[in-house]
Write a protein that holds these residues in place. Sequence first.
Motif, PDB file in Angstrom:
ATOM      1  N   ILE A  33       0.840  -1.207   0.000  1.00 47.84           N
ATOM      2  CA  ILE A  33       0.000   0.000   0.000  1.00 47.84           C
ATOM      3  C   ILE A  33       0.873   1.254   0.000  1.00 47.84           C
ATOM      4  CG2 ILE A  33      -1.649   1.338   1.371  1.00 47.84           C
ATOM      5  CD1 ILE A  33      -2.838  -1.406   2.238  1.00 47.84           C
ATOM      6  N   ALA A  34       1.893   1.272   0.870  1.00 49.21           N
ATOM      7  CA  ALA A  34       2.787   2.430   0.914  1.00 49.21           C
ATOM      8  C   ALA A  34       3.528   2.580  -0.413  1.00 49.21           C
ATOM      9  CB  ALA A  34       3.777   2.271   2.060  1.00 49.21           C
ATOM     10  N   GLY A  35       3.987   1.469  -0.966  1.00 50.91           N
ATOM     11  CA  GLY A  35       4.685   1.514  -2.245  1.00 50.91           C
ATOM     12  C   GLY A  35       3.787   1.955  -3.387  1.00 50.91           C
ATOM     13  N   HIS A  36       2.526   1.591  -3.300  1.00 52.71           N
ATOM     14  CA  HIS A  36       1.568   2.000  -4.345  1.00 52.71           C
ATOM     15  C   HIS A  36       1.473   3.521  -4.413  1.00 52.71           C
ATOM     16  CE1 HIS A  36      -2.053   2.175  -6.776  1.00 52.71           C
ATOM     17  NE2 HIS A  36      -2.627   2.901  -5.843  1.00 52.71           N
ATOM     18  N   PHE A  37       1.430   4.156  -3.262  1.00 57.34           N
ATOM     19  CA  PHE A  37       1.328   5.614  -3.246  1.00 57.34           C
ATOM     20  C   PHE A  37       2.619   6.276  -3.711  1.00 57.34           C
ATOM     21  CE2 PHE A  37      -2.142   4.624  -0.231  1.00 57.34           C
ATOM     22  CZ  PHE A  37      -3.159   5.230  -0.936  1.00 57.34           C
ATOM     23  N   ALA A  38       3.746   5.568  -3.569  1.00 56.93           N
ATOM     24  CA  ALA A  38       5.023   6.102  -4.039  1.00 56.93           C
ATOM     25  C   ALA A  38       5.309   5.687  -5.476  1.00 56.93           C
ATOM     26  CB  ALA A  38       6.148   5.622  -3.135  1.00 56.93           C
ATOM     27  N   GLY A  39       4.446   4.854  -6.062  1.00 57.61           N
ATOM     28  CA  GLY A  39       4.626   4.424  -7.437  1.00 57.61           C
ATOM     29  C   GLY A  39       5.406   3.127  -7.587  1.00 57.61           C
ATOM     30  N   HIS A  40       5.660   2.418  -6.483  1.00 57.65           N
ATOM     31  CA  HIS A  40       6.437   1.185  -6.517  1.00 57.65           C
ATOM     32  C   HIS A  40       5.767   0.121  -5.650  1.00 57.65           C
ATOM     33  CE1 HIS A  40       9.724   3.290  -8.480  1.00 57.65           C
ATOM     34  NE2 HIS A  40       9.597   4.245  -7.578  1.00 57.65           N
ATOM     35  N   GLY A  41       4.576  -0.287  -6.028  1.00 53.17           N
ATOM     36  CA  GLY A  41       3.795  -1.219  -5.212  1.00 53.17           C
ATOM     37  C   GLY A  41       4.451  -2.559  -5.004  1.00 53.17           C
ATOM     38  N   LYS A  42       4.994  -3.149  -6.064  1.00 46.98           N
ATOM     39  CA  LYS A  42       5.608  -4.475  -5.939  1.00 46.98           C
ATOM     40  C   LYS A  42       6.876  -4.418  -5.100  1.00 46.98           C
ATOM     41  CE  LYS A  42       3.716  -6.017 -10.300  1.00 46.98           C
ATOM     42  NZ  LYS A  42       3.996  -6.371 -11.685  1.00 46.98           N
TER      43      LYS A  42
END
Length: 71
Positions: A33-42
Motif C-alpha cells: 500500500i505504501a509503495g503503491h502511493f510512491a509508485g512502486h507497489g511491488k
Amino acid sequence: MKRIALCAAILAVTFTSAAEAKGCIKGAIVGGIAGHFAGHGKLGAAAGCVIGHHEANKADKKAQQQQTGQN
C-alpha cells in the motif's frame, strides 16, 4: 487496491513457506500500500515482507529470551 492485495498474497506464497510466513503477509500488505502511493507497489510489498518477517523473528527471539530468563 485488489491488485495490491493480490500481489502481496502472491509474493507471500512464492517467497516463503508456511512456517516462514510469520510477519511477511502483514508487512507485504502494508508495504504494498505504501509503495503503491510512491509508485512502486511491488517493490514496497517485497520490502514489507522482508521487514515484517525480520520484526516477527526479533519478537520471537525476545520472547524466548524472557522465558529462558524466568526459568
